[in-house]
Design a protein around this motif. Sequence first.
Motif, PDB file in Angstrom:
ATOM      1  N   GLY A   1      52.449  47.708  45.080  1.00  0.00           N
ATOM      2  CA  GLY A   1      52.482  47.501  43.632  1.00  0.00           C
ATOM      3  C   GLY A   1      52.029  46.108  43.231  1.00  0.00           C
ATOM      4  O   GLY A   1      52.122  45.729  42.067  1.00  0.00           O
ATOM      5  N   LEU A   2      51.544  45.349  44.203  1.00  0.00           N
ATOM      6  CA  LEU A   2      51.108  43.975  43.926  1.00  0.00           C
ATOM      7  C   LEU A   2      49.588  43.876  44.089  1.00  0.00           C
ATOM      8  O   LEU A   2      48.977  44.694  44.768  1.00  0.00           O
ATOM      9  CB  LEU A   2      51.787  43.007  44.903  1.00  0.00           C
ATOM     10  CG  LEU A   2      53.317  42.993  44.871  1.00  0.00           C
ATOM     11  CD1 LEU A   2      53.867  42.150  46.020  1.00  0.00           C
ATOM     12  CD2 LEU A   2      53.818  42.469  43.538  1.00  0.00           C
ATOM     13  N   PHE A   3      49.012  42.840  43.487  1.00  0.00           N
ATOM     14  CA  PHE A   3      47.586  42.607  43.709  1.00  0.00           C
ATOM     15  C   PHE A   3      47.268  41.121  43.561  1.00  0.00           C
ATOM     16  O   PHE A   3      48.061  40.354  43.011  1.00  0.00           O
ATOM     17  CB  PHE A   3      46.721  43.451  42.753  1.00  0.00           C
ATOM     18  CG  PHE A   3      46.606  42.925  41.339  1.00  0.00           C
ATOM     19  CD1 PHE A   3      47.731  42.799  40.530  1.00  0.00           C
ATOM     20  CD2 PHE A   3      45.371  42.568  40.809  1.00  0.00           C
ATOM     21  CE1 PHE A   3      47.619  42.329  39.209  1.00  0.00           C
ATOM     22  CE2 PHE A   3      45.247  42.094  39.503  1.00  0.00           C
ATOM     23  CZ  PHE A   3      46.380  41.974  38.710  1.00  0.00           C
ATOM     24  N   PHE A   4      46.087  40.756  44.107  1.00  0.00           N
ATOM     25  CA  PHE A   4      45.581  39.391  43.952  1.00  0.00           C
ATOM     26  C   PHE A   4      44.440  39.460  42.951  1.00  0.00           C
ATOM     27  O   PHE A   4      43.451  40.166  43.179  1.00  0.00           O
ATOM     28  CB  PHE A   4      45.098  38.834  45.296  1.00  0.00           C
ATOM     29  CG  PHE A   4      44.644  37.406  45.190  1.00  0.00           C
ATOM     30  CD1 PHE A   4      45.576  36.387  45.032  1.00  0.00           C
ATOM     31  CD2 PHE A   4      43.299  37.085  45.218  1.00  0.00           C
ATOM     32  CE1 PHE A   4      45.161  35.063  44.908  1.00  0.00           C
ATOM     33  CE2 PHE A   4      42.881  35.754  45.088  1.00  0.00           C
ATOM     34  CZ  PHE A   4      43.813  34.748  44.939  1.00  0.00           C
ATOM     35  N   PRO A   5      44.575  38.765  41.818  1.00  0.00           N
ATOM     36  CA  PRO A   5      43.678  39.059  40.687  1.00  0.00           C
ATOM     37  C   PRO A   5      42.318  38.368  40.696  1.00  0.00           C
ATOM     38  O   PRO A   5      41.429  38.812  39.974  1.00  0.00           O
ATOM     39  CB  PRO A   5      44.498  38.577  39.482  1.00  0.00           C
ATOM     40  CG  PRO A   5      45.349  37.458  40.021  1.00  0.00           C
ATOM     41  CD  PRO A   5      45.642  37.827  41.458  1.00  0.00           C
ATOM     42  N   ILE A   6      42.149  37.301  41.466  1.00  0.00           N
ATOM     43  CA  ILE A   6      40.916  36.521  41.295  1.00  0.00           C
ATOM     44  C   ILE A   6      39.725  37.324  41.813  1.00  0.00           C
ATOM     45  O   ILE A   6      39.752  37.859  42.918  1.00  0.00           O
ATOM     46  CB  ILE A   6      40.998  35.155  42.014  1.00  0.00           C
ATOM     47  CG1 ILE A   6      42.275  34.437  41.631  1.00  0.00           C
ATOM     48  CG2 ILE A   6      39.769  34.307  41.676  1.00  0.00           C
ATOM     49  CD1 ILE A   6      42.465  34.224  40.159  1.00  0.00           C
ATOM     50  N   ASP A   7      38.696  37.382  40.981  1.00  0.00           N
ATOM     51  CA  ASP A   7      37.609  38.317  41.214  1.00  0.00           C
ATOM     52  C   ASP A   7      36.278  37.668  40.853  1.00  0.00           C
ATOM     53  O   ASP A   7      35.829  37.745  39.721  1.00  0.00           O
ATOM     54  CB  ASP A   7      37.864  39.558  40.341  1.00  0.00           C
ATOM     55  CG  ASP A   7      36.741  40.564  40.452  1.00  0.00           C
ATOM     56  OD1 ASP A   7      35.782  40.331  41.205  1.00  0.00           O
ATOM     57  OD2 ASP A   7      36.826  41.602  39.761  1.00  0.00           O
ATOM     58  N   PRO A   8      35.632  37.047  41.843  1.00  0.00           N
ATOM     59  CA  PRO A   8      34.360  36.379  41.555  1.00  0.00           C
ATOM     60  C   PRO A   8      33.169  37.349  41.528  1.00  0.00           C
ATOM     61  O   PRO A   8      32.037  36.894  41.396  1.00  0.00           O
ATOM     62  CB  PRO A   8      34.225  35.386  42.715  1.00  0.00           C
ATOM     63  CG  PRO A   8      34.959  36.015  43.850  1.00  0.00           C
ATOM     64  CD  PRO A   8      36.079  36.830  43.238  1.00  0.00           C
ATOM     65  N   GLY A   9      33.433  38.643  41.644  1.00  0.00           N
ATOM     66  CA  GLY A   9      32.314  39.605  41.644  1.00  0.00           C
ATOM     67  C   GLY A   9      32.009  40.020  43.072  1.00  0.00           C
ATOM     68  O   GLY A   9      32.317  41.128  43.473  1.00  0.00           O
ATOM     69  N   ALA A  10      31.426  39.123  43.852  1.00  0.00           N
ATOM     70  CA  ALA A  10      31.143  39.419  45.261  1.00  0.00           C
ATOM     71  C   ALA A  10      32.449  39.704  45.999  1.00  0.00           C
ATOM     72  O   ALA A  10      33.514  39.226  45.604  1.00  0.00           O
ATOM     73  CB  ALA A  10      30.431  38.232  45.901  1.00  0.00           C
ATOM     74  N   ASN A  11      32.362  40.465  47.067  1.00  0.00           N
ATOM     75  CA  ASN A  11      33.539  40.720  47.907  1.00  0.00           C
ATOM     76  C   ASN A  11      33.697  39.549  48.877  1.00  0.00           C
ATOM     77  O   ASN A  11      33.546  39.685  50.094  1.00  0.00           O
ATOM     78  CB  ASN A  11      33.391  42.047  48.653  1.00  0.00           C
ATOM     79  CG  ASN A  11      34.660  42.385  49.419  1.00  0.00           C
ATOM     80  OD1 ASN A  11      35.750  41.894  49.086  1.00  0.00           O
ATOM     81  ND2 ASN A  11      34.518  43.204  50.451  1.00  0.00           N
ATOM     82  N   ALA A  12      34.011  38.407  48.309  1.00  0.00           N
ATOM     83  CA  ALA A  12      34.048  37.157  49.076  1.00  0.00           C
ATOM     84  C   ALA A  12      35.283  37.099  49.967  1.00  0.00           C
ATOM     85  O   ALA A  12      36.251  37.832  49.782  1.00  0.00           O
ATOM     86  CB  ALA A  12      34.047  35.985  48.098  1.00  0.00           C
ATOM     87  N   SER A  13      35.259  36.189  50.937  1.00  0.00           N
ATOM     88  CA  SER A  13      36.439  35.932  51.761  1.00  0.00           C
ATOM     89  C   SER A  13      37.375  35.004  50.999  1.00  0.00           C
ATOM     90  O   SER A  13      36.936  34.165  50.206  1.00  0.00           O
ATOM     91  CB  SER A  13      36.030  35.292  53.086  1.00  0.00           C
ATOM     92  OG  SER A  13      35.565  33.969  52.865  1.00  0.00           O
ATOM     93  N   LEU A  14      38.660  35.150  51.261  1.00  0.00           N
ATOM     94  CA  LEU A  14      39.625  34.301  50.549  1.00  0.00           C
ATOM     95  C   LEU A  14      39.459  32.833  50.923  1.00  0.00           C
ATOM     96  O   LEU A  14      39.641  31.942  50.098  1.00  0.00           O
ATOM     97  CB  LEU A  14      41.054  34.768  50.820  1.00  0.00           C
ATOM     98  CG  LEU A  14      41.639  35.755  49.807  1.00  0.00           C
ATOM     99  CD1 LEU A  14      41.709  35.152  48.407  1.00  0.00           C
ATOM    100  CD2 LEU A  14      40.872  37.059  49.758  1.00  0.00           C
ATOM    101  N   GLY A  15      39.121  32.570  52.192  1.00  0.00           N
ATOM    102  CA  GLY A  15      38.892  31.177  52.599  1.00  0.00           C
ATOM    103  C   GLY A  15      37.728  30.569  51.834  1.00  0.00           C
ATOM    104  O   GLY A  15      37.816  29.445  51.333  1.00  0.00           O
ATOM    105  N   GLY A  16      36.659  31.330  51.715  1.00  0.00           N
ATOM    106  CA  GLY A  16      35.501  30.843  50.966  1.00  0.00           C
ATOM    107  C   GLY A  16      35.814  30.675  49.491  1.00  0.00           C
ATOM    108  O   GLY A  16      35.397  29.697  48.856  1.00  0.00           O
TER     109      GLY A  16
END
Lengths: 471, 471
Positions: free
Chosen positions: A139-154
């Motif tokens: 029921g949780l999500f991480f909202p940041i969405d730069p468009g590309a399916n980027a890596s979280l580290g990047g």
Amino acid sequence: MTLADIRREISPPRHGTATAVALLKQRFGERLVTGEDVRRAHGHTRTYIPNQLPDAVFFAETEEEVRDVVLVCHAHACPIIAFGIGSSLEGHVNAPFGGISLDLSRMDKILQLNPEDFDVTVEPGITREALNAQLRDTGLFFPIDPGANASLGGMAATRASGTSAVRYGTMRDNVIGVTAVMADGRIIRTARRAKKTSAGYDLTRLLVGSEGTLGIITKLNLKLYGIPDTILSGVCPFPSVRQACDAVIQTVQSGIPVARIELLDAEAIEASIAYSKIDLPRSPCLFVELHGSAASVAEQAEFFAAIAGENGGGPFAGSTRTEERAKLWKARHDFYWASLTLRPGAQAIATDVCVPVSSLSDCIAETQADIAEHGLIGPIVGHVGDGNFHVTLLLDQENEEEVERAEAFIARLSLRALRYDGTCTGEHGVGQGKRGYLQDELGEALGVMRQIKQVLDPNNILNPGKIFMPA
Amino acid sequence: MTLADIRREISPPRHGTATAVALLKQRFGERLVTGEDVRRAHGHTRTYIPNQLPDAVFFAETEEEVRDVVLVCHAHACPIIAFGIGSSLEGHVNAPFGGISLDLSRMDKILQLNPEDFDVTVEPGITREALNAQLRDTGLFFPIDPGANASLGGMAATRASGTSAVRYGTMRDNVIGVTAVMADGRIIRTARRAKKTSAGYDLTRLLVGSEGTLGIITKLNLKLYGIPDTILSGVCPFPSVRQACDAVIQTVQSGIPVARIELLDAEAIEASIAYSKIDLPRSPCLFVELHGSAASVAEQAEFFAAIAGENGGGPFAGSTRTEERAKLWKARHDFYWASLTLRPGAQAIATDVCVPVSSLSDCIAETQADIAEHGLIGPIVGHVGDGNFHVTLLLDQENEEEVERAEAFIARLSLRALRYDGTCTGEHGVGQGKRGYLQDELGEALGVMRQIKQVLDPNNILNPGKIFMPA
């Protein structure tokens, strides 16, 4: 920073790179890859900047391996460039001085999920889509969405944001702490799991946005959010970009907590219709998303539609159905590819700036006039709730005169944003492409950044040639 | 860091302080104050730490004067301690090595208000109440509320937060950029007015929370918010602290955007009833505030009351009337004074920690047992939506054994918070009081902080003896 300047950097002294590569080869064997295809894939860049290959690529699997590679590179002054999936846009993963590309894509696990605390600790190679897929049942999500399916580290390293930043902030706001390997091999954890702290300097925020030049992120502790009960997405056309921008300002001022509010100019709409086969009004549009309880979303939609109407826009047509929402945002995310339909055979180069919201429509109007005057093709899309917009230039990169014209345009765009007290890069980072404007934007503050870089990485082994112009 | 350790620091080498004072006297005459009363007022500290006086106090009126004072102190290695209104709680404004207290309270103007962009640029000496009073007619407000009527410069320097952080974040999240005078007199502006930027290292966040040890803030650009249409404040009793904490966790998890959610334990409630003459249930309570449209606030209140009921709490009695809301929050803000009624003649010393929310009730329960076991009086209040709570110890500061017992308690409390992966200081900063726990909390990261301090202030003139233990 022109293309000519960047080319001049390609053959500098290489320090002890050959020794470092030999030592790593001895230690890791075939896991240190030196074949040209893999090296080329790691130096790629979605800009007009030439591909600058590293000498070798290492696919790290553990934090200890990252530290060991850094220690070898530290001892031999060999450049080391952290690599996620390579979706950055300003040449961040290029290797202008050669060295080791440290590919973190195999470090892609969720390490610790704390649903009661709304946080998760992950390795840097996990992508945002993989993270959200694994979170779905919670029921949780991480909202940041730069468009590309980027890596979280990047995403952390470039301080990424994107369509949902107007509601949820950027990576700056959503990283609680990181673990990083510093240039000398020290492993630091910048913060514990408390939601807030006042225990000393904010090293989390110092590493977020440092583009791999201060440390290599090996773990991230991220904020999570509850998936909203109701999500409504919709499209609202406007007679002009200015009227759309005015509606955005009033929407934000009214305190409507829009989750996304995206501008596409008429040219961007045409491209999206052609590429995504989506039914859209043929005029500048806002793509809007609302999150909340059913009652709250209905109220927000009503307020927004009224504001749109007052500014000559509408009707606002929205849907809470998953497939319709997905289609709309897929079209928005595919805009990069859609833009290519405007000039078949061309390459698309995205550049972005960010200005105070009150200056947005002026800045966009001047930019559109500039594009027309200089014979460029450059549709505009923007995260307008934040004052952030992108120009996607469609170029023939073999045509040097045209590339020079594009460079000159990007320079004017950057300086125009500064005139409005904005920034030359809202969310794409500095990399190689925006280095030339930082002195104008930051003045003496750039010197302070250089001092921090100097004391934490005295041999300049971490992603050299990025953020700062050569001294 | 015990009291004995701190006392040992009082008489160190004084470098060129006498020369600096003489030069500043020559330049500024009577505006450089050396009288003992004024010096004592500038070394004051609401802790058991002794008052450590500066050699002189300068009341700056312009950024140029700040720079000029810094240049003199830089040339003569004279300590310089930025001072707002002196409401910090960990000895931040003490002068353990003497030097100049730089009082910024006369730099208290709004410099530029940008209502369309929801931002304002202010001088550091303006207080949060003065700022909000001046903003009132604009429909905008600055939400961060640490209780005391602190200066905005001080709030930024200590990364203050308080009751509204659960909704609006801390100073970290609400400072867009600052202008600061660095130790060598350089004036830097960390960011322009764009809502977001990815132009290099986040120097804004580096200065926020640096407690005057890296630079002296002379201007702040702050985020503003629209005053909500409807504000409802109310009180909800619970049979136990644990049930109140459980209700808080569920409230946050349900996505109810509470603007404030404050815990007062039974002892704190008794003190507030006695001091504030307010009618409260005699059990642990949550003080709750909800912001939004009328419909949204009504919905939030209904959701919250249901969650409270499921956890044995209630009834939730709230009001939207200004005077009733004001009375409730005045009682909460006056808690520091109210606590004194629990032991007439004693001094109140507030300490705080912050842990992941899921550990909050365990950490508070252990802390209450610890207080009882060691014969201390220490009511607990907390910004529980963030996992942050305060113990207000009521001490006879003349009684050395009692002060030692309090110190030992604070040490246990700090290490307890670390065991829960929390922080030894949620919002009060490090100052002198929490220095001794940073090594345990931060490990190698503390060394990185020291390197940054060293490169930006090599003579250690900016607020020496704070954050870091003497080397």
